[in-house]
Motif scaffolding. Structure first.
Motif, PDB file in Angstrom:
ATOM      1  N   LEU A 212      -2.676  -8.630  17.270  1.00 50.31           N
ATOM      2  CA  LEU A 212      -2.226  -8.101  15.992  1.00 50.31           C
ATOM      3  C   LEU A 212      -2.813  -6.733  15.689  1.00 50.31           C
ATOM      4  CD1 LEU A 212      -2.241 -11.370  13.895  1.00 50.31           C
ATOM      5  CD2 LEU A 212      -0.267  -9.920  14.348  1.00 50.31           C
ATOM      6  N   GLY A 213      -4.033  -6.460  16.163  1.00 47.89           N
ATOM      7  CA  GLY A 213      -4.606  -5.140  15.961  1.00 47.89           C
ATOM      8  C   GLY A 213      -3.755  -4.065  16.609  1.00 47.89           C
ATOM      9  N   ARG A 214      -3.242  -4.363  17.802  1.00 51.41           N
ATOM     10  CA  ARG A 214      -2.358  -3.425  18.492  1.00 51.41           C
ATOM     11  C   ARG A 214      -1.020  -3.304  17.760  1.00 51.41           C
ATOM     12  NH1 ARG A 214      -1.768  -4.304  24.780  1.00 51.41           N
ATOM     13  NH2 ARG A 214      -3.979  -3.729  24.598  1.00 51.41           N
ATOM     14  N   GLU A 215      -0.514  -4.423  17.220  1.00 48.25           N
ATOM     15  CA  GLU A 215       0.719  -4.376  16.438  1.00 48.25           C
ATOM     16  C   GLU A 215       0.535  -3.496  15.205  1.00 48.25           C
ATOM     17  OE1 GLU A 215       3.604  -5.685  17.299  1.00 48.25           O
ATOM     18  OE2 GLU A 215       2.782  -6.589  19.129  1.00 48.25           O
ATOM     19  N   LEU A 216      -0.624  -3.600  14.576  1.00 48.23           N
ATOM     20  CA  LEU A 216      -0.916  -2.775  13.403  1.00 48.23           C
ATOM     21  C   LEU A 216      -0.945  -1.299  13.780  1.00 48.23           C
ATOM     22  CD1 LEU A 216      -1.770  -2.664  10.378  1.00 48.23           C
ATOM     23  CD2 LEU A 216      -4.148  -2.811  11.175  1.00 48.23           C
ATOM     24  N   GLU A 217      -1.590  -0.976  14.883  1.00 47.10           N
ATOM     25  CA  GLU A 217      -1.654   0.417  15.330  1.00 47.10           C
ATOM     26  C   GLU A 217      -0.250   0.958  15.604  1.00 47.10           C
ATOM     27  OE1 GLU A 217      -3.669   3.201  18.841  1.00 47.10           O
ATOM     28  OE2 GLU A 217      -3.595   1.024  19.069  1.00 47.10           O
ATOM     29  N   THR A 218       0.571   0.183  16.287  1.00 51.18           N
ATOM     30  CA  THR A 218       1.935   0.619  16.587  1.00 51.18           C
ATOM     31  C   THR A 218       2.737   0.829  15.314  1.00 51.18           C
ATOM     32  OG1 THR A 218       1.900  -0.558  18.701  1.00 51.18           O
ATOM     33  CG2 THR A 218       4.058   0.010  17.809  1.00 51.18           C
ATOM     34  N   LYS A 304      -3.764   3.109   4.938  1.00 56.99           N
ATOM     35  CA  LYS A 304      -5.044   3.312   4.254  1.00 56.99           C
ATOM     36  C   LYS A 304      -6.103   2.335   4.758  1.00 56.99           C
ATOM     37  CE  LYS A 304      -5.576   5.984   1.339  1.00 56.99           C
ATOM     38  NZ  LYS A 304      -5.893   7.429   1.358  1.00 56.99           N
ATOM     39  N   THR A 305      -5.721   1.104   5.069  1.00 55.96           N
ATOM     40  CA  THR A 305      -6.699   0.116   5.539  1.00 55.96           C
ATOM     41  C   THR A 305      -7.274   0.519   6.886  1.00 55.96           C
ATOM     42  OG1 THR A 305      -5.640  -1.686   4.309  1.00 55.96           O
ATOM     43  CG2 THR A 305      -7.041  -2.291   6.175  1.00 55.96           C
ATOM     44  N   GLN A 306      -6.414   0.886   7.849  1.00 56.51           N
ATOM     45  CA  GLN A 306      -6.942   1.287   9.153  1.00 56.51           C
ATOM     46  C   GLN A 306      -7.832   2.522   9.021  1.00 56.51           C
ATOM     47  OE1 GLN A 306      -4.884   1.364  13.303  1.00 56.51           O
ATOM     48  NE2 GLN A 306      -4.669   3.447  12.538  1.00 56.51           N
ATOM     49  N   GLU A 307      -7.428   3.498   8.200  1.00 55.11           N
ATOM     50  CA  GLU A 307      -8.238   4.693   8.011  1.00 55.11           C
ATOM     51  C   GLU A 307      -9.619   4.339   7.462  1.00 55.11           C
ATOM     52  OE1 GLU A 307      -7.362   8.345   8.465  1.00 55.11           O
ATOM     53  OE2 GLU A 307      -6.341   7.077   9.937  1.00 55.11           O
ATOM     54  N   LYS A 351      -6.183   4.726  19.621  1.00 53.35           N
ATOM     55  CA  LYS A 351      -6.299   6.172  19.776  1.00 53.35           C
ATOM     56  C   LYS A 351      -6.774   6.853  18.495  1.00 53.35           C
ATOM     57  CE  LYS A 351      -2.886   6.472  23.483  1.00 53.35           C
ATOM     58  NZ  LYS A 351      -1.596   7.055  23.945  1.00 53.35           N
ATOM     59  N   ARG A 352      -6.429   6.287  17.347  1.00 57.03           N
ATOM     60  CA  ARG A 352      -6.882   6.875  16.086  1.00 57.03           C
ATOM     61  C   ARG A 352      -8.393   6.759  15.953  1.00 57.03           C
ATOM     62  NH1 ARG A 352      -6.499  10.937  12.746  1.00 57.03           N
ATOM     63  NH2 ARG A 352      -6.823  10.388  10.548  1.00 57.03           N
ATOM     64  N   LEU A 353      -8.968   5.640  16.372  1.00 59.95           N
ATOM     65  CA  LEU A 353     -10.422   5.501  16.345  1.00 59.95           C
ATOM     66  C   LEU A 353     -11.057   6.538  17.250  1.00 59.95           C
ATOM     67  CD1 LEU A 353     -13.083   4.121  15.644  1.00 59.95           C
ATOM     68  CD2 LEU A 353     -12.628   2.458  17.460  1.00 59.95           C
ATOM     69  N   ARG A 354     -10.513   6.738  18.436  1.00 60.88           N
ATOM     70  CA  ARG A 354     -11.069   7.719  19.359  1.00 60.88           C
ATOM     71  C   ARG A 354     -11.024   9.125  18.747  1.00 60.88           C
ATOM     72  NH1 ARG A 354      -9.644   6.176  25.587  1.00 60.88           N
ATOM     73  NH2 ARG A 354     -10.097   3.959  25.468  1.00 60.88           N
ATOM     74  N   GLU A 355      -9.914   9.460  18.101  1.00 54.31           N
ATOM     75  CA  GLU A 355      -9.791  10.770  17.458  1.00 54.31           C
ATOM     76  C   GLU A 355     -10.855  10.966  16.387  1.00 54.31           C
ATOM     77  OE1 GLU A 355      -5.885  10.848  15.867  1.00 54.31           O
ATOM     78  OE2 GLU A 355      -4.878  11.043  17.820  1.00 54.31           O
ATOM     79  N   LYS A 356     -11.044   9.941  15.550  1.00 59.32           N
ATOM     80  CA  LYS A 356     -11.983  10.067  14.436  1.00 59.32           C
ATOM     81  C   LYS A 356     -13.427  10.120  14.915  1.00 59.32           C
ATOM     82  CE  LYS A 356     -10.899   7.948  10.477  1.00 59.32           C
ATOM     83  NZ  LYS A 356     -10.267   8.963   9.601  1.00 59.32           N
TER      84      LYS A 356
END
Length: 438
Positions: A212-218, A304-307, A351-356
């Motif tokens: 589900l974490g991957r589904e959320l990212e997608t 907003k939650t993932q951020e 990938k967003r975590l890696r960027e941040k």
């Protein structure tokens, strides 16, 4: 009916001019993945070659998550047949066994672990080869020692001492590693792991899937950029600050709980799920008869939650860098000599975590030299047997340890207690040389 997802990676070995080498068969089943890998090392102090890797995963989306009893039954029905086919494919048998067996001892679900540890014991006895019970998180930590086939093909491996953010569905740790056996936990998690939190938030938003974490990212990646810009600019410090009446804050920011607690600096991720649940109950469903989020509101909450989840990770690590760095008068010098940062585990594939991490970590707090980031290949971020084989080979060669066959799985196993648990047995130089045919 049990459904599975199966993957297999095969890499061609280079032609060798000698036969002084050794092979390790590795098995991993700490959660819902049944994994087997075969690795071969031809030179000391060089990463092994990945000969092959196979994985089968329990399909658990229909029941809302991983059930320990279902995972145990799945592994019991899968591991033996999977290993038989794998060994047949690579010519492994009693007359041509591997030189070392590596298996995940913990941490993880006890039933899942026991299915592969008992099987590995049987192989060790039948083939008369040594066995190493491996710490699952040590495996994740060492994945960056393997050659990068995609993103960083020429990157050198991290050098001790280095920092690791280990982030998965079961663990979230910031670890200072001084050697293969010396690990200090700089930040632990006080409630649930980041991967578990993202999975539960995604499920609360109505998403479906085995990961589900991957589904959320997608889902978030597919949000139109104009909406992402709108959500990014939206103030959620108070409910009156935005038209959605959605409020979200970082953990450990209020005077009541402060930046520290009794356990020092910690992560906390449970509040992100409860925040969505509270909003749905008090500020959303009460105004809508359907009881479901409209699509734009769903996109806003997901974004907003993932951020904020990742901002919380950044905030905690930056606090640790300031606390233990070199430039501040309050620093204790704990991070002297650290120049490498590793991010691994299932959530490290985001990938967003890696960027941040790359953009927002304040490494100037520990010294003037630039930091080197190490992100494992995406295929090695989630659970796999390759990392277990690598860690087992390092333990056998560098620490000269193997595991006595009386060992039992460890549901909990702090990484800073790697070599203090029972059943470790010293390996003499003759046995190391006999196994490692350099």
């Amino acid at each position: 009916m049990i459904r599975t997802f199966t993957t297999s990676i095969t890499r061609r070995l280079p032609v060798l001019n000698h036969v002084r080498l050794y092979r390790a068969l590795a098995i991993e089943s700490s959660c819902d993945d049944s994994c087997i890998a075969l690795l071969e090392r031809t030179k000391p102090n060089q990463p092994p070659t990945i000969i092959d890797h196979a994985k089968k995963t329990l399909h658990s989306a229909d029941v809302g998550g991983i059930m320990p009893t279902a995972a145990y039954t799945y592994h019991m029905a899968t591991i033996a047949n999977m290993c038989r086919d794998f060994c047949h494919k690579h010519g492994i048998s009693a007359t041509s066994p591997p030189d070392l067996i590596c298996v995940t001892r913990g941490p993880g679900m006890a039933g899942s672990l026991s299915s592969s540890t008992e099987f590995a014991k049987g192989l060790s006895v039948a083939w008369n080869v040594p066995l190493v019970g491996v710490h699952h998180m040590l495996g994740h930590l060492l994945t960056s020692f393997l050659p990068q086939s995609s993103q960083q093909p020429h990157a050198n491996p991290p050098q001790f001492p280095f920092l690791s953010l280990l982030c998965s569905g079961g663990h979230t740790l910031l670890v200072l590693s001084k050697s293969i056996s010396e690990h200090e936990i700089i930040i632990n998690v006080s409630d649930i792991a980041v991967g578990d939190s993202l999975d539960k938030c995604a499920r609360e938003l109505g998403m479906y899937g085995n990961m589900l974490g991957r589904e959320l990212e997608t889902f978030i990646n597919n949000i139109p950029q104009i909406e992402k810009d709108e959500f990014e600019a939206m103030n959620v410090d108070t409910r009156i600050g935005n038209k959605y009446k959605f409020r979200l804050t970082l953990p450990y920011q209020t005077p009541k709980n402060g930046k520290f607690n009794e356990g020092g600096i910690q992560f906390a991720f449970a509040q992100f799920l409860s925040n969505i649940q509270e909003y749905k109950k008090k500020f959303y469903i009460s105004d809508r008869s359907s009881g479901e989020f409209d699509e734009k509101t769903k996109r806003m909450i997901a974004y907003k939650t993932q951020e904020f989840v990742f901002d919380h990770i950044i905030d905690r690590i930056n606090l640790a860098l300031k606390t233990h760095g070199l430039r501040k008068s309050t620093a204790d010098g704990k991070l002297v000599g650290v120049r490498d940062f590793v991010c691994s585990g299932g959530v490290a594939a985001n990938k967003r975590l890696r960027e941040k991490l790359f953009r927002d970590l304040k490494f100037d707090e520990i010294g003037p030299d630039p930091f080197k980031f190490h992100f494992p290949d995406l295929s090695l971020c989630t659970d796999n047997a390759i990392m277990i084989g690598l860690a087992g080979m390092e333990i056998f060669e560098k620490l000269q340890l193997k595991t006595d066959l009386s060992f039992t799985p460890l549901r909990k196993w702090p990484l800073d207690e790697l070599t203090t648990v029972d059943s470790w047995t010293n390996v003499d130089e003759d046995e190391v040389n006999r196994v490692c045919k350099y």
